[in-house]
Scaffold this active site. Structure first.
Site, short mmCIF file in Angstrom:
data_model
loop_
_atom_site.label_atom_id
_atom_site.label_comp_id
_atom_site.label_asym_id
_atom_site.label_seq_id
_atom_site.Cartn_x
_atom_site.Cartn_y
_atom_site.Cartn_z
CE1 TYR A 55 11.18 32.10 -0.51
CE2 TYR A 55 11.34 29.71 -0.37
CZ TYR A 55 11.08 30.85 -1.11
OH TYR A 55 10.71 30.75 -2.41
CE LYS A 113 -0.26 -0.02 5.03
NZ LYS A 113 -0.94 -0.63 6.18
C1 PLP Z 1 -0.14 -1.64 6.81
C2 PLP Z 1 -0.73 -2.87 7.30
C3 PLP Z 1 0.06 -4.00 7.55
C4 PLP Z 1 1.58 -3.97 7.48
O1 PLP Z 1 2.11 -3.41 8.64
P1 PLP Z 1 3.71 -3.34 8.86
O2 PLP Z 1 3.87 -2.85 10.24
O3 PLP Z 1 4.20 -2.35 7.84
O4 PLP Z 1 4.21 -4.69 8.61
C5 PLP Z 1 -0.56 -5.17 7.90
N1 PLP Z 1 -1.90 -5.24 8.00
C6 PLP Z 1 -2.71 -4.17 7.78
C7 PLP Z 1 -4.17 -4.30 7.90
C8 PLP Z 1 -2.14 -2.95 7.43
O5 PLP Z 1 -2.93 -1.90 7.23
#
Ligand code: PLP
Length: 387
Positions: A274, A40
């Protein structure tokens, strides 16, 4: 010509480091446990498209994405394997779950009913119940679960492919009491469901759970941050070391590089940037880099951050601008225009990792990585590196 000669700022992705990390997670889980690779947020800022080819090489079982849009990109990039949606989908987009052959978590009955209408009876859409066990983010409350289960008994367009939950407090602490209580709740809720729907796989573990709590593995784990070479937290590292008793190495996959765009000496006493927020005390060799907060380099790093030039740390001068930042290279011998600069990654004996930047701006490596602009060019690198 060196492929990067035309570029002033780019991302390199180390395919070998990624394989090492994914194999590390594979080695921790039983052979029959599936590995969902969470990609993601543009693969935690690494770039979804370049990661798809690597997903195929590394034999991950499932890709985890947040949205339909990410799933569509993964399909367009050639991923034909399973994809699980971890986030919600707009009602008007639900038919794409079928057309893109996705599975999705569900946490509300309308979505479940709508998917049941959309799904093909020959190939029903795989849904995963997301159970509320204490995170209070997305989830089905225990009191509503019987109704969801009854719905599934008669459903034709959907099938119960999985039962899942997400831990609230596993990376921030070495005290796993809350996680264990969530896990116990999960088992209490999922056991009766599994009797009715034995095909449904259970999955609860994120990176920190895989590293510290084997009882969370079940039939699949969902690994994000660790695959990119980062520990979820120092607490996870400590808890994991205590549990496993052998060192586990995770290798950062992403390096962010840029080239010096301008180099000059400004007189002692000059203000830089800035707001006249910074003033150099001595005559200063100053380099200008074509990187700014629009690229995901946080403005909070103004006067705080460092970059690497010729293997040395060079501090940021003044405020980080939209597309530009200034650094002090007075103490870097032989610095030259177009020298390669490391914003994230290693050079010589020095390294700057996302956790370092995260500490400086009081956030977590996840955010530093995920906010790296998707518009920067990304290259997959293999084999031994030359600096
Ligand atoms: C992002 C996410 C993960 C992965 O988590 P990490 O700590 O990056 O391994 C697993 N399950 C869900 C539902 C997530 O949203």
């Amino acid at each position: 010509m060196h492929p990067y000669e035309t570029l002033l700022s780019w991302i390199e992705l180390d395919a070998d480091a990624l394989s090492h990390n994914l194999q590390t997670f594979r080695s921790l889980i039983p052979a029959q446990t599936k590995l969902q690779w969470v990609v993601k947020a543009n693969a935690y800022g690494h770039g979804l498209e370049p990661m798809i080819g690597l997903a195929q090489e590394n034999e991950v079982d499932v890709l985890g994405v947040h949205s339909i849009e990410e799933a569509a990109r993964a399909r367009a990039a050639g991923w034909t394997g399973p994809i699980h949606l971890l986030g919600p989908t707009a009602r008007a987009n639900l038919d794409r779950i079928r057309s893109l052959s996705l599975e999705t978590i569900v946490f509300d009955l309308d979505t479940l009913a709508a998917l049941d209408q959309i799904g093909d009876h020959e190939r029903p859409i795989g849904v995963h119940f997301k159970l509320e066990t204490g995170t209070h983010r997305q989830g089905i409350l225990a009191e509503d679960l019987p109704e969801f289960a009854r719905f599934m008994e008669h459903a034709r367009g959907v099938r119960l492919a999985g039962i899942s939950m997400h831990f609230a407090n596993i990376e921030d602490t070495t005290d796993h009491r809350f996680a264990r209580a969530q896990l116990a709740r999960f088992q209490e809720l999922s056991d009766p469901l599994r009797k009715r729907f034995p095909e449904a796989i259970r999955h609860t573990a994120c990176t920190a759970a895989v590293l510290t709590m084997p009882e969370t593995y079940f039939e699949m784990v969902r690994v994000g941050i660790g695959s990119y070479g980062y520990w979820p937290s120092r607490e996870t590292l400590v808890a994991c070391r205590d549990r496993i008793g052998r060192p586990i190495s995770l290798l950062p996959v992403l390096s962010w590089k840029a080239r010096i765009g301008q180099l000059r000496t400004i007189p002692g006493g000059s203000y830089v940037g800035y707001g006249c927020s910074d003033r150099v005390g001595r005559a200063t060799r100053m380099a200008v880099l074509p990187v700014g907060y629009s690229d995901g380099y946080d403005r909070g790093l103004s006067r705080l951050g460092h970059v690497l030039v010729r293997g040395r740390r060079a501090p940021i001068l003044g405020r980080v601008c939209m597309n530009i930042l200034m650094i002090d290279v007075t103490d870097v011998p032989d610095v030259a225009r177009e020298d390669e600069v490391i914003l994230l990654g290693a050079q010589g004996d020095e390294s700057i990792q996302a956790t370092d930047l995260a500490e400086q701006i009081q956030t977590i490596s996840y955010e530093v990585l995920a906010r790296i602009s998707p518009t920067l060019p990304r290259f997959v690198i293999r084999g031994p590196q030359t600096a």
